[in-house]
Design a protein around this motif. Structure first.
Motif, PDB file in Angstrom:
ATOM      1  N   GLU A  13       0.828  -1.205   0.000  1.00 62.01           N
ATOM      2  CA  GLU A  13       0.000   0.000   0.000  1.00 62.01           C
ATOM      3  C   GLU A  13       0.867   1.262   0.000  1.00 62.01           C
ATOM      4  OE1 GLU A  13      -2.715   0.582   3.374  1.00 62.01           O
ATOM      5  OE2 GLU A  13      -4.304   0.357   1.859  1.00 62.01           O
ATOM      6  N   LEU A  14       1.926   1.223   0.787  1.00 62.12           N
ATOM      7  CA  LEU A  14       2.833   2.360   0.858  1.00 62.12           C
ATOM      8  C   LEU A  14       3.543   2.570  -0.468  1.00 62.12           C
ATOM      9  CD1 LEU A  14       3.972   4.540   2.701  1.00 62.12           C
ATOM     10  CD2 LEU A  14       5.634   2.888   3.552  1.00 62.12           C
ATOM     11  N   ASN A  15       3.970   1.473  -1.095  1.00 55.19           N
ATOM     12  CA  ASN A  15       4.596   1.555  -2.420  1.00 55.19           C
ATOM     13  C   ASN A  15       3.640   2.179  -3.423  1.00 55.19           C
ATOM     14  OD1 ASN A  15       7.282   0.804  -3.118  1.00 55.19           O
ATOM     15  ND2 ASN A  15       6.879  -1.254  -2.357  1.00 55.19           N
ATOM     16  N   HIS A  16       2.384   1.774  -3.342  1.00 51.86           N
ATOM     17  CA  HIS A  16       1.372   2.296  -4.269  1.00 51.86           C
ATOM     18  C   HIS A  16       1.175   3.787  -4.047  1.00 51.86           C
ATOM     19  CE1 HIS A  16      -2.225   2.620  -6.698  1.00 51.86           C
ATOM     20  NE2 HIS A  16      -2.907   3.054  -5.651  1.00 51.86           N
ATOM     21  N   MET A  17       1.054   4.204  -2.785  1.00 49.64           N
ATOM     22  CA  MET A  17       0.829   5.612  -2.480  1.00 49.64           C
ATOM     23  C   MET A  17       2.026   6.466  -2.900  1.00 49.64           C
ATOM     24  SD  MET A  17      -2.210   5.776  -1.297  1.00 49.64           S
ATOM     25  CE  MET A  17      -2.230   7.465  -0.709  1.00 49.64           C
ATOM     26  N   LEU A  18       3.239   5.950  -2.696  1.00 47.35           N
ATOM     27  CA  LEU A  18       4.428   6.700  -3.115  1.00 47.35           C
ATOM     28  C   LEU A  18       4.484   6.822  -4.632  1.00 47.35           C
ATOM     29  CD1 LEU A  18       7.104   5.213  -0.684  1.00 47.35           C
ATOM     30  CD2 LEU A  18       6.209   7.539  -0.678  1.00 47.35           C
ATOM     31  N   GLY A  19       3.979   5.785  -5.326  1.00 45.72           N
ATOM     32  CA  GLY A  19       3.966   5.804  -6.789  1.00 45.72           C
ATOM     33  C   GLY A  19       2.991   6.811  -7.360  1.00 45.72           C
ATOM     34  N   LEU A  20       2.016   7.229  -6.535  1.00 43.62           N
ATOM     35  CA  LEU A  20       1.031   8.215  -7.000  1.00 43.62           C
ATOM     36  C   LEU A  20       1.564   9.640  -6.913  1.00 43.62           C
ATOM     37  CD1 LEU A  20      -2.250   6.841  -5.362  1.00 43.62           C
ATOM     38  CD2 LEU A  20      -1.506   6.599  -7.745  1.00 43.62           C
ATOM     39  N   GLY A  21       2.719   9.813  -6.283  1.00 41.11           N
ATOM     40  CA  GLY A  21       3.285  11.145  -6.126  1.00 41.11           C
ATOM     41  C   GLY A  21       3.828  11.682  -7.429  1.00 41.11           C
ATOM     42  N   GLU A  22       4.509  12.821  -7.347  1.00 40.33           N
ATOM     43  CA  GLU A  22       5.028  13.453  -8.547  1.00 40.33           C
ATOM     44  C   GLU A  22       6.100  12.591  -9.197  1.00 40.33           C
ATOM     45  OE1 GLU A  22       8.395  16.469  -6.906  1.00 40.33           O
ATOM     46  OE2 GLU A  22       6.324  17.043  -6.518  1.00 40.33           O
ATOM     47  N   ALA A  23       6.192  12.680 -10.500  1.00 40.65           N
ATOM     48  CA  ALA A  23       7.155  11.869 -11.245  1.00 40.65           C
ATOM     49  C   ALA A  23       8.583  12.263 -10.864  1.00 40.65           C
ATOM     50  CB  ALA A  23       6.935  12.059 -12.744  1.00 40.65           C
ATOM     51  N   ARG A  24       9.434  11.250 -10.771  1.00 41.47           N
ATOM     52  CA  ARG A  24      10.837  11.486 -10.432  1.00 41.47           C
ATOM     53  C   ARG A  24      11.697  11.357 -11.676  1.00 41.47           C
ATOM     54  NH1 ARG A  24       8.665   8.695  -6.123  1.00 41.47           N
ATOM     55  NH2 ARG A  24       8.932   9.705  -4.087  1.00 41.47           N
ATOM     56  N   ALA A  25      12.654  12.271 -11.791  1.00 39.44           N
ATOM     57  CA  ALA A  25      13.595  12.196 -12.909  1.00 39.44           C
ATOM     58  C   ALA A  25      14.617  11.113 -12.627  1.00 39.44           C
ATOM     59  CB  ALA A  25      14.279  13.555 -13.089  1.00 39.44           C
ATOM     60  N   PRO A  26      15.284  10.603 -13.675  1.00 46.39           N
ATOM     61  CA  PRO A  26      16.335   9.610 -13.465  1.00 46.39           C
ATOM     62  C   PRO A  26      17.402  10.154 -12.511  1.00 46.39           C
ATOM     63  CG  PRO A  26      15.783   9.767 -15.795  1.00 46.39           C
ATOM     64  CD  PRO A  26      15.057  10.882 -15.107  1.00 46.39           C
ATOM     65  N   GLY A  27      17.760   9.348 -11.534  1.00 46.56           N
ATOM     66  CA  GLY A  27      18.765   9.781 -10.571  1.00 46.56           C
ATOM     67  C   GLY A  27      18.192  10.413  -9.325  1.00 46.56           C
ATOM     68  N   ASP A  28      16.869  10.744  -9.342  1.00 37.50           N
ATOM     69  CA  ASP A  28      16.238  11.295  -8.150  1.00 37.50           C
ATOM     70  C   ASP A  28      16.137  10.219  -7.070  1.00 37.50           C
ATOM     71  OD1 ASP A  28      15.982  13.722  -9.307  1.00 37.50           O
ATOM     72  OD2 ASP A  28      13.801  13.695  -9.520  1.00 37.50           O
ATOM     73  N   TRP A  29      16.063  10.656  -5.844  1.00 37.23           N
ATOM     74  CA  TRP A  29      15.971   9.716  -4.727  1.00 37.23           C
ATOM     75  C   TRP A  29      14.566   9.138  -4.633  1.00 37.23           C
ATOM     76  CZ3 TRP A  29      18.999   7.017  -1.671  1.00 37.23           C
ATOM     77  CH2 TRP A  29      18.465   6.455  -0.502  1.00 37.23           C
ATOM     78  N   ARG A  30      14.488   7.811  -4.600  1.00 32.99           N
ATOM     79  CA  ARG A  30      13.211   7.159  -4.346  1.00 32.99           C
ATOM     80  C   ARG A  30      13.274   6.552  -2.951  1.00 32.99           C
ATOM     81  NH1 ARG A  30       8.441   5.202  -6.221  1.00 32.99           N
ATOM     82  NH2 ARG A  30       7.736   3.269  -5.249  1.00 32.99           N
ATOM     83  N   PRO A  31      12.405   6.987  -2.057  1.00 33.73           N
ATOM     84  CA  PRO A  31      12.469   6.501  -0.675  1.00 33.73           C
ATOM     85  C   PRO A  31      12.307   4.987  -0.594  1.00 33.73           C
ATOM     86  CG  PRO A  31      11.031   8.414  -0.829  1.00 33.73           C
ATOM     87  CD  PRO A  31      11.347   8.004  -2.239  1.00 33.73           C
ATOM     88  N   PRO A  32      13.265   4.302   0.017  1.00 32.11           N
ATOM     89  CA  PRO A  32      13.129   2.856   0.188  1.00 32.11           C
ATOM     90  C   PRO A  32      12.182   2.524   1.333  1.00 32.11           C
ATOM     91  CG  PRO A  32      15.176   3.594   1.178  1.00 32.11           C
ATOM     92  CD  PRO A  32      14.539   4.810   0.545  1.00 32.11           C
ATOM     93  N   ILE A  33      11.639   1.329   1.323  1.00 32.24           N
ATOM     94  CA  ILE A  33      10.771   0.840   2.396  1.00 32.24           C
ATOM     95  C   ILE A  33      11.450  -0.380   3.014  1.00 32.24           C
ATOM     96  CG2 ILE A  33       8.478  -0.026   2.991  1.00 32.24           C
ATOM     97  CD1 ILE A  33       7.458   1.343   0.401  1.00 32.24           C
ATOM     98  N   VAL A  34      11.711  -0.305   4.307  1.00 28.74           N
ATOM     99  CA  VAL A  34      12.437  -1.371   5.005  1.00 28.74           C
ATOM    100  C   VAL A  34      11.540  -1.972   6.074  1.00 28.74           C
ATOM    101  CG1 VAL A  34      14.522  -1.964   6.287  1.00 28.74           C
ATOM    102  CG2 VAL A  34      14.576  -0.073   4.653  1.00 28.74           C
ATOM    103  N   LYS A  35      11.502  -3.294   6.131  1.00 27.70           N
ATOM    104  CA  LYS A  35      10.727  -3.978   7.173  1.00 27.70           C
ATOM    105  C   LYS A  35      11.639  -4.297   8.357  1.00 27.70           C
ATOM    106  CE  LYS A  35       8.950  -7.422   4.771  1.00 27.70           C
ATOM    107  NZ  LYS A  35       8.087  -8.597   4.484  1.00 27.70           N
ATOM    108  N   THR A  36      11.143  -4.037   9.564  1.00 28.43           N
ATOM    109  CA  THR A  36      11.932  -4.294  10.767  1.00 28.43           C
ATOM    110  C   THR A  36      11.073  -4.925  11.861  1.00 28.43           C
ATOM    111  OG1 THR A  36      11.483  -2.147  11.815  1.00 28.43           O
ATOM    112  CG2 THR A  36      13.388  -2.262  10.328  1.00 28.43           C
TER     113      THR A  36
END
Length: 328
Positions: A207-230
């Protein structure tokens, strides 16, 4: 009694916890020597990596912070922790219970933990937090972890105070829409789904991946926030979180984004100090009578609020400098 600030700063730089505690107390108490403290700290600042952690109550912020401290200590890094708790609107006090959760680090000379109350300040941070971060930075901490209140939709100030913002979530703590409403999708550089041994952890990640994907488009090389399970209570996944933090730090340094964030942070701090000083001077201006007189004229319709504000500013600068309409 006046304090020997130079000696105190020197002792803090040597890692003496009592000196660090005294400096932060001077900051929190808005000591008359606050300007002297900040001037003495300035040449020693700018080396610490500031990581902010926020999230709703119950996601495991304190446990995750403690586990991160352990991970950084294994790597030989000195760590400062600033844990901010909400002040009660009824008693004015705060629980400040993070020391209980981080008790395992109490005897470690390479770790300094300080709890602070918000004292009614909105945004999830205490008013003195930026100055307290400076103290920990000057005291030689390699990493400063700032754990915020994170209790609602306005508690996102940490994004303006940290080099990297970590947002913690947990299964069953609400859907993606709630996350979007809380504003956390805009502030996170790294997302951590804690308590990943519970049912629904994978669904939360999707769900979080999906919501982040709905945000503004990122250019090549831009930071994409990783999701880590702990599973912070068992120390699982924290090395991966540290790895994600180091990657973000390296990416920012390479792109010049780190210096840009720190400059913006300093600009906000300067602005806050300047606005606070201006408010104090307005209150002192003829005992506040000038403001009341201007407000009465605005209410009567004989003056508009913008013109009234201009008059007020001119009055403050006249009192401060003795020169009509000029800034000192």
């Amino acid at each position: 009694m006046p304090v020997d600030i130079a000696a105190l700063v020197e002792q803090a730089a040597e890692g003496r916890p009592r000196a660090v505690a005294r400096l932060i107390s001077l900051v929190e108490g808005a000591s008359p020597q606050l300007r002297e403290v900040m001037a003495a700290l300035a040449p020693r600042c700018g080396n610490a990596y500031v990581v902010g952690l926020t999230g709703s109550p119950g996601v495991g912020k304190s446990t995750s912070t403690s586990a991160l401290v352990s991970a950084y200590r294994r790597a030989g890094r000195r760590v400062g922790v600033l844990a901010v708790d909400p002040s009660s609107p009824f008693s004015g006090g705060a629980l400040l219970g993070d020391r209980v959760r981080m008790g395992e680090h109490a005897s470690d000379p390479g770790v300094y933990i300080r709890s602070m109350a918000t004292r009614g300040h909105l945004g999830g941070l205490a008013w003195a937090a930026p100055q307290a971060i400076r103290v920990l930075d000057a005291a030689g901490c390699d990493v400063v972890l700032v754990e915020t209140v994170g209790v609602g939709q306005s508690e996102v100030d940490i994004a303006g105070q940290a080099d990297t913002s970590v947002v913690l979530l947990a299964p069953g703590m609400g859907d993606g829409i709630q996350a979007a409403k809380a504003g956390i999708l805009e502030i996170g550089d790294v997302y951590v789904v804690n308590k990943a041994d519970r049912d629904g952890a994978d669904a939360t990640v999707r769900e979080l991946n999906h919501m982040l994907g709905l945000g503004e488009a990122r250019a090549p090389g831009d930071w994409r926030p990783p999701i880590v399970k702990t599973v912070a209570a068992r120390g699982e996944g924290l090395d991966e979180v540290v790895e994600a933090l180091e990657k973000h730090h390296g990416w920012m340094a390479e792109r010049g984004a780190l210096a840009e964030r720190r400059t913006r942070r300093a600009a906000r701090e300067i602005e806050t100090i300047a606005v606070t000083a201006l408010r104090e001077r307005i209150g002192e201006l003829h005992g506040g009578q000038r403001l009341d007189a201007l407000a009465a004229r605005v209410t009567a319709g004989t003056l508009d609020p913008y013109a009234a504000a201009d008059e007020l500013v001119e009055g403050v600068t006249e009192v401060h400098t003795g020169l009509p309409g000029t800034a000192g």
